[in-house]
Scaffold this motif. Structure first.
Motif, PDB file in Angstrom:
ATOM      1  N   LYS A 167     -12.726  -9.574  -2.403  1.00 28.90           N
ATOM      2  CA  LYS A 167     -12.179  -8.218  -2.540  1.00 28.90           C
ATOM      3  C   LYS A 167     -13.336  -7.225  -2.535  1.00 28.90           C
ATOM      4  N   THR A 172      -9.877  -3.757  -0.906  1.00 28.00           N
ATOM      5  CA  THR A 172      -9.448  -4.450   0.317  1.00 28.00           C
ATOM      6  C   THR A 172      -9.642  -5.951   0.171  1.00 28.00           C
ATOM      7  N   LEU A 173      -8.610  -6.703   0.523  1.00 30.51           N
ATOM      8  CA  LEU A 173      -8.699  -8.165   0.510  1.00 30.51           C
ATOM      9  C   LEU A 173      -9.227  -8.649   1.862  1.00 30.51           C
ATOM     10  N   ASN A 175      -9.981 -12.240   3.939  1.00 32.25           N
ATOM     11  CA  ASN A 175      -9.813 -13.696   3.969  1.00 32.25           C
ATOM     12  C   ASN A 175     -10.449 -14.250   5.239  1.00 32.25           C
ATOM     13  N   TRP A 194      -1.447 -14.078   6.265  1.00 28.50           N
ATOM     14  CA  TRP A 194      -1.747 -12.673   5.987  1.00 28.50           C
ATOM     15  C   TRP A 194      -0.635 -12.077   5.124  1.00 28.50           C
ATOM     16  N   LEU A 197      -0.847 -13.161   1.504  1.00 28.69           N
ATOM     17  CA  LEU A 197      -1.890 -12.450   0.773  1.00 28.69           C
ATOM     18  C   LEU A 197      -1.473 -11.019   0.477  1.00 28.69           C
ATOM     19  N   TYR A 198      -0.830 -10.369   1.455  1.00 23.57           N
ATOM     20  CA  TYR A 198      -0.452  -8.965   1.292  1.00 23.57           C
ATOM     21  C   TYR A 198       0.593  -8.792   0.190  1.00 23.57           C
ATOM     22  N   GLN A 201      -0.308  -9.359  -3.707  1.00 20.47           N
ATOM     23  CA  GLN A 201      -1.046  -8.389  -4.512  1.00 20.47           C
ATOM     24  C   GLN A 201      -0.194  -7.791  -5.617  1.00 20.47           C
ATOM     25  N   THR A 214      -5.443  -5.505   3.907  1.00 21.82           N
ATOM     26  CA  THR A 214      -5.720  -6.946   3.914  1.00 21.82           C
ATOM     27  C   THR A 214      -6.253  -7.340   5.289  1.00 21.82           C
TER      28      THR A 214
END
Length: 402
Positions: A167, A172-173, A175, A194, A197-198, A201, A214
């Protein structure tokens, strides 16, 4: 000659006996080597212990050693083995499986240890800045690693994801995942992870305004896109005006093979990183390491990694899992081509379930034999390759039957 310069008789006797004992030992060894027996016999059988014969015997041994070396060199010319090893190394490099000092950098466990550790932050920041190509003054300066401890048994799972998750200071993530085996679904796979992950949060009670950008970076060991470009970036944009909906979705694909096929630029940070991941070695590696401190840091972490027996064992476990996955998929693909028979595709699914999830072949075959559409079978097999659990795999088969 004075008394001080003379050898004591007892010491001379000791030398004589030592030579005699040594000669008998060498003679016994020579009897086990037929190609030496006849030549040694003349020097050893009539041994009397005097120095002249000792010298003669030594010269004879040296002569035989030289003859042996000559025979070996005639049969195996100097440098032949070395050239073979170099040729094999070049072949491996072209196939994308070369290793640098015993480490394959596209092994996702090694990748995670190099880029996903606290000591590897400098390397990770350098890599991401090269990929994202942010404007001057907006480059990433720090990251928070979101580490997930790994169970060693998890490394044996061929479908396991050993990604690097971080992060930025802005929330912002990011990966990063290395994908070597082509499962023919990387587009859908990356969208699926994706999305996880989004949406992951948000916690209970939080609003959509809490969602942050992300970014997914896929490092591919195979060619996916038809053009010659090795870096593709996807975002959400409107068709006619090219207006961006928002910047929350950003997906990068980096194709390693395409970089090797072109004249790469050492001064290009991204190409330097991709050649590093292509297991570059020798003077070229040292050259880009001198120009790029982050790559130099990655090489330092490699040295630490290689010295740890535990890390090496876990690395080998993961390497085996990756090889097994590639072999299994290649075998499944080959079997699926045989005359397009339904039975062949059904057998592939049964074999996959038995190998991956230790299921009873008879039970799976009972369910799969009711699927008679080849397109449906192909779709089932594609989904099974990314199934993370037995329940998910059984659900895929059940939905196809119904």
């Amino acid at each position: 000659m004075g008394q001080a310069g003379r050898l004591h008789p007892a010491f001379c006797e000791h030398l004589r006996r030592s030579y005699c004992q040594r000669s008998r030992l060498y003679y016994r060894r020579a009897l086990r080597r037929r190609h030496w027996r006849s030549k040694l016999f003349d020097y050893v059988a009539g041994w009397a212990g005097d120095m002249e014969k000792v010298i003669a015997w030594g010269e004879a041994v040296q002569k035989m050693a030289r003859e042996l070396i000559d025979r070996v060199q005639k049969k195996y010319p100097p440098g032949k083995k070395r050239l073979e090893r170099r040729g094999q190394a070049l072949y491996n490099f072209k196939k994308g499986s070369a290793r640098m000092n015993g480490i394959n950098r596209t092994n996702d466990y090694a990748f995670k240890r190099i880029f996903g550790s606290e000591e590897g932050k400098e390397a990770l920041l350098g890599f991401l800045n090269a990929v994202l190509k942010l404007p001057p003054g907006r480059e990433l300066a720090d990251l928070e690693l979101i580490d997930r401890e790994l169970d060693p048994e998890y490394l044996l799972d061929k479908a396991a994801r050993l990604d690097v998750l971080a992060k930025t200071a802005a929330g912002t993530l990011v990966n990063i995942e290395v994908q070597i085996a082509n499962r023919f679904d990387i587009d859908r796979r990356t969208l699926f992870y994706w999305a996880r992950l989004y949406q992951g949060q948000l916690k209970a009670g939080q609003g959509f305004s809490e969602l942050r950008k992300t970014i997914t970076v896929n490092v591919l060991g195979f060619d996916w896109f038809p053009d010659e470009r090795y870096h593709h970036v996807f975002r959400l944009r409107e068709d006619e005006t090219d207006m961006q909906l928002n910047d929350h979705l950003e997906i990068h694909f980096l194709e390693l093979k395409k970089v090797r096929k072109r004249e790469w630029e050492p001064d290009n940070p991204l190409e330097a990183w991709l050649m590093y991941l292509n297991n570059l070695e020798g003077e070229e590696l040292q050259m880009i390491a001198e120009k790029n401190p982050a790559i130099k840091k990655a090489l330092t972490i490699e040295e630490i990694f290689k010295k740890s027996e535990r890390e090496r064992r876990l690395y080998e476990l993961r390497e085996k899992a990756i090889r097994d996955e590639i072999s299994m998929m290649a075998g499944a693909k080959e079997e699926g081509r045989v005359e397009g028979r339904l039975e062949t595709k059904q057998d592939v699914i049964v074999k996959f379930m038995e190998t991956r999830f230790k299921t009873d072949p008879a039970e799976i075959y009972e369910a799969v034999r009711n699927i008679t559409n080849q397109d449906v079978l192909d779709n089932v097999l594609t989904k099974l390759f990314v199934a993370n659990s037995l329940d998910e795999a059984l659900g895929i088969i059940s939905n196809a039957v119904n």
